[in-house]
Design a protein around this motif. Sequence first.
Motif, PDB file in Angstrom:
ATOM      1  N   MET A   1     -13.488   7.368   2.636  1.00  0.00           N
ATOM      2  CA  MET A   1     -12.376   7.243   1.697  1.00  0.00           C
ATOM      3  C   MET A   1     -11.051   7.219   2.452  1.00  0.00           C
ATOM      4  N   ILE A   2     -10.147   6.372   1.999  1.00  0.00           N
ATOM      5  CA  ILE A   2      -8.782   6.370   2.527  1.00  0.00           C
ATOM      6  C   ILE A   2      -7.963   7.369   1.720  1.00  0.00           C
ATOM      7  N   ASN A   3      -7.287   8.244   2.413  1.00  0.00           N
ATOM      8  CA  ASN A   3      -6.502   9.278   1.755  1.00  0.00           C
ATOM      9  C   ASN A   3      -5.097   9.311   2.344  1.00  0.00           C
ATOM     10  N   MET A   4      -4.120   8.962   1.531  1.00  0.00           N
ATOM     11  CA  MET A   4      -2.716   9.020   1.929  1.00  0.00           C
ATOM     12  C   MET A   4      -2.070  10.182   1.177  1.00  0.00           C
ATOM     13  N   GLU A   5      -1.511  11.129   1.912  1.00  0.00           N
ATOM     14  CA  GLU A   5      -0.953  12.329   1.284  1.00  0.00           C
ATOM     15  C   GLU A   5       0.521  12.506   1.634  1.00  0.00           C
ATOM     16  N   ASN A   6       1.351  12.458   0.589  1.00  0.00           N
ATOM     17  CA  ASN A   6       2.785  12.743   0.708  1.00  0.00           C
ATOM     18  C   ASN A   6       3.439  11.982   1.862  1.00  0.00           C
ATOM     19  N   VAL A   7       3.166  10.692   1.920  1.00  0.00           N
ATOM     20  CA  VAL A   7       3.659   9.876   3.037  1.00  0.00           C
ATOM     21  C   VAL A   7       5.061   9.352   2.733  1.00  0.00           C
ATOM     22  N   THR A   8       5.932   9.511   3.711  1.00  0.00           N
ATOM     23  CA  THR A   8       7.293   8.987   3.639  1.00  0.00           C
ATOM     24  C   THR A   8       7.556   8.122   4.860  1.00  0.00           C
ATOM     25  N   LYS A   9       8.202   6.981   4.639  1.00  0.00           N
ATOM     26  CA  LYS A   9       8.618   6.126   5.735  1.00  0.00           C
ATOM     27  C   LYS A   9      10.108   5.871   5.613  1.00  0.00           C
ATOM     28  N   ILE A  10      10.836   6.260   6.667  1.00  0.00           N
ATOM     29  CA  ILE A  10      12.289   6.125   6.685  1.00  0.00           C
ATOM     30  C   ILE A  10      12.684   5.167   7.800  1.00  0.00           C
ATOM     31  N   TYR A  11      13.502   4.180   7.459  1.00  0.00           N
ATOM     32  CA  TYR A  11      14.048   3.262   8.447  1.00  0.00           C
ATOM     33  C   TYR A  11      15.509   3.631   8.712  1.00  0.00           C
ATOM     34  N   GLU A  12      15.884   3.577   9.975  1.00  0.00           N
ATOM     35  CA  GLU A  12      17.281   3.791  10.336  1.00  0.00           C
ATOM     36  C   GLU A  12      17.819   2.538  11.025  1.00  0.00           C
ATOM     37  N   THR A  13      18.915   2.027  10.509  1.00  0.00           N
ATOM     38  CA  THR A  13      19.538   0.841  11.089  1.00  0.00           C
ATOM     39  C   THR A  13      21.020   1.115  11.325  1.00  0.00           C
ATOM     40  N   THR A  14      21.622   0.281  12.142  1.00  0.00           N
ATOM     41  CA  THR A  14      23.046   0.420  12.449  1.00  0.00           C
ATOM     42  C   THR A  14      23.796  -0.802  11.950  1.00  0.00           C
ATOM     43  N   LEU A  15      24.824  -0.561  11.159  1.00  0.00           N
ATOM     44  CA  LEU A  15      25.662  -1.635  10.642  1.00  0.00           C
ATOM     45  C   LEU A  15      27.022  -1.604  11.319  1.00  0.00           C
ATOM     46  N   ARG A  16      27.548  -2.772  11.617  1.00  0.00           N
ATOM     47  CA  ARG A  16      28.892  -2.861  12.196  1.00  0.00           C
ATOM     48  C   ARG A  16      29.934  -2.823  11.083  1.00  0.00           C
ATOM     49  N   LYS A  17      30.978  -2.007  11.303  1.00  0.00           N
ATOM     50  CA  LYS A  17      32.124  -1.956  10.398  1.00  0.00           C
ATOM     51  C   LYS A  17      33.363  -2.314  11.212  1.00  0.00           C
ATOM     52  N   GLY A  18      33.710  -3.572  11.170  1.00  0.00           N
ATOM     53  CA  GLY A  18      34.798  -4.032  12.005  1.00  0.00           C
ATOM     54  C   GLY A  18      34.312  -4.278  13.425  1.00  0.00           C
ATOM     55  N   TRP A  19      35.285  -4.366  14.363  1.00  0.00           N
ATOM     56  CA  TRP A  19      34.938  -4.690  15.744  1.00  0.00           C
ATOM     57  C   TRP A  19      34.424  -3.491  16.519  1.00  0.00           C
ATOM     58  N   PHE A  20      34.912  -2.310  16.235  1.00  0.00           N
ATOM     59  CA  PHE A  20      34.609  -1.161  17.095  1.00  0.00           C
ATOM     60  C   PHE A  20      33.850  -0.037  16.384  1.00  0.00           C
ATOM     61  N   GLN A  21      33.661  -0.142  15.103  1.00  0.00           N
ATOM     62  CA  GLN A  21      33.002   0.922  14.366  1.00  0.00           C
ATOM     63  C   GLN A  21      31.575   0.535  13.986  1.00  0.00           C
ATOM     64  N   LYS A  22      30.696   1.505  14.074  1.00  0.00           N
ATOM     65  CA  LYS A  22      29.315   1.330  13.655  1.00  0.00           C
ATOM     66  C   LYS A  22      28.944   2.458  12.695  1.00  0.00           C
ATOM     67  N   GLN A  23      28.039   2.128  11.796  1.00  0.00           N
ATOM     68  CA  GLN A  23      27.602   3.124  10.826  1.00  0.00           C
ATOM     69  C   GLN A  23      26.082   3.125  10.749  1.00  0.00           C
ATOM     70  N   LYS A  24      25.480   4.308  10.877  1.00  0.00           N
ATOM     71  CA  LYS A  24      24.040   4.429  10.737  1.00  0.00           C
ATOM     72  C   LYS A  24      23.661   4.478   9.261  1.00  0.00           C
ATOM     73  N   VAL A  25      22.679   3.667   8.901  1.00  0.00           N
ATOM     74  CA  VAL A  25      22.214   3.589   7.519  1.00  0.00           C
ATOM     75  C   VAL A  25      20.742   3.982   7.473  1.00  0.00           C
ATOM     76  N   THR A  26      20.426   4.878   6.571  1.00  0.00           N
ATOM     77  CA  THR A  26      19.050   5.332   6.401  1.00  0.00           C
ATOM     78  C   THR A  26      18.478   4.775   5.108  1.00  0.00           C
ATOM     79  N   LYS A  27      17.289   4.182   5.199  1.00  0.00           N
ATOM     80  CA  LYS A  27      16.633   3.652   4.020  1.00  0.00           C
ATOM     81  C   LYS A  27      15.245   4.273   3.898  1.00  0.00           C
ATOM     82  N   ILE A  28      14.959   4.832   2.730  1.00  0.00           N
ATOM     83  CA  ILE A  28      13.633   5.396   2.466  1.00  0.00           C
ATOM     84  C   ILE A  28      12.797   4.297   1.827  1.00  0.00           C
TER      85      ILE A  28
END
Length: 343
Positions: free
Chosen positions: A1-28
């Motif tokens: 049997m395949i059993n998946m229990e309370n699984v969470t997958k989170i992606y983290e990406t970096t977005l540019r804000k202007g020329w010199f600023q970056k912002q980390k974005v988390t997506k569940i």
Amino acid sequence: MINMENVTKIYETTLRKGWFQKQKVTKIAVNELSLEIRPGEIVGLLGLNGAGKTTTIKMLSTLLEPTKGTISIDGLDINRNRRSIQSMINVITGSERLLYWRLTGRENLAYFGRLYGLSETQVRERSEGLLRTVGLLEAAELPVEQYSKGMKQRLQIARGLINDPKYVFLDEPTIGLDAPVARQLRTMVRRMVAEEGKGLLLTSHYLQEVEELCDRVYVLDRGRLLLADSPQAIIRRTSGQQMLQLLISPITHGLAEQLADALRIPRESVRVEGDQEEHQEDGTIVVWSEDADNMIPAVLSWLSQAGVRVRRLSVEKPSLEDAIIRLAEGASDDEQLLARLSG
């Protein structure tokens, strides 16, 4: 049997804000998801917008590691026993990218068979049997680039079964297929489950296909589980009532109210379509019920005693598609939706 229990997958990406600023974005992408797939059953995985179906399949097929939670297949942890688990699973998709077009059909199966560590004898015997099963034996020596869409999809099925997997993940397997080929694939899916005891996970935009094939269905929305039940139970819980429609003669004044009172159901559950003039020659009366089939004998008996002739009768039942549309419409109000589904 395949059993998946309370699984969470989170992606983290970096977005540019202007020329010199970056912002980390988390997506569940997947949020505290638990599900089971037992041998000998077909489980559906349906999703509203951004549901997380693809991420879930990638984690189950060892292509992604979960951020949190555990996945086990026949008691083996998917992270600690990756090689053993890979020999037990396979994926069949509606995409043509998992085939090498310049190779022949037989060469494709030989290549993937060797990736799974099959011996030359096993590759030869399994390829021959699978090509015969999917109806490609005569085209086995042709390059895949000469195959039609349906032929490529049948070869995809053979490729996904070359290692004789115990569990198969079907990701939109009939997309773009002609009706006869899609029907053939569904027949093959039933046989794999009934005769070989394989466990299957199916995602599909053709909800009639899911309703027809699946024993249980998991419905996801934005990575979280909304509902898990049989297709019929999901339809009952989310899609409202069935419609019993009768073409009768004659239509008399007050007939709908009298029928509702006799059936002991709310008067708004029965209505006459069209004009309700006294002794109208023909008309349609509609009865709304959670179980229209079981109401038919009582309706026919009362109409007969009232001297009303039934010319035609039909029952219109909600489908799984209706249920998913209802869920999608209610997904914007999370608390109200979850309260309704838990009721």
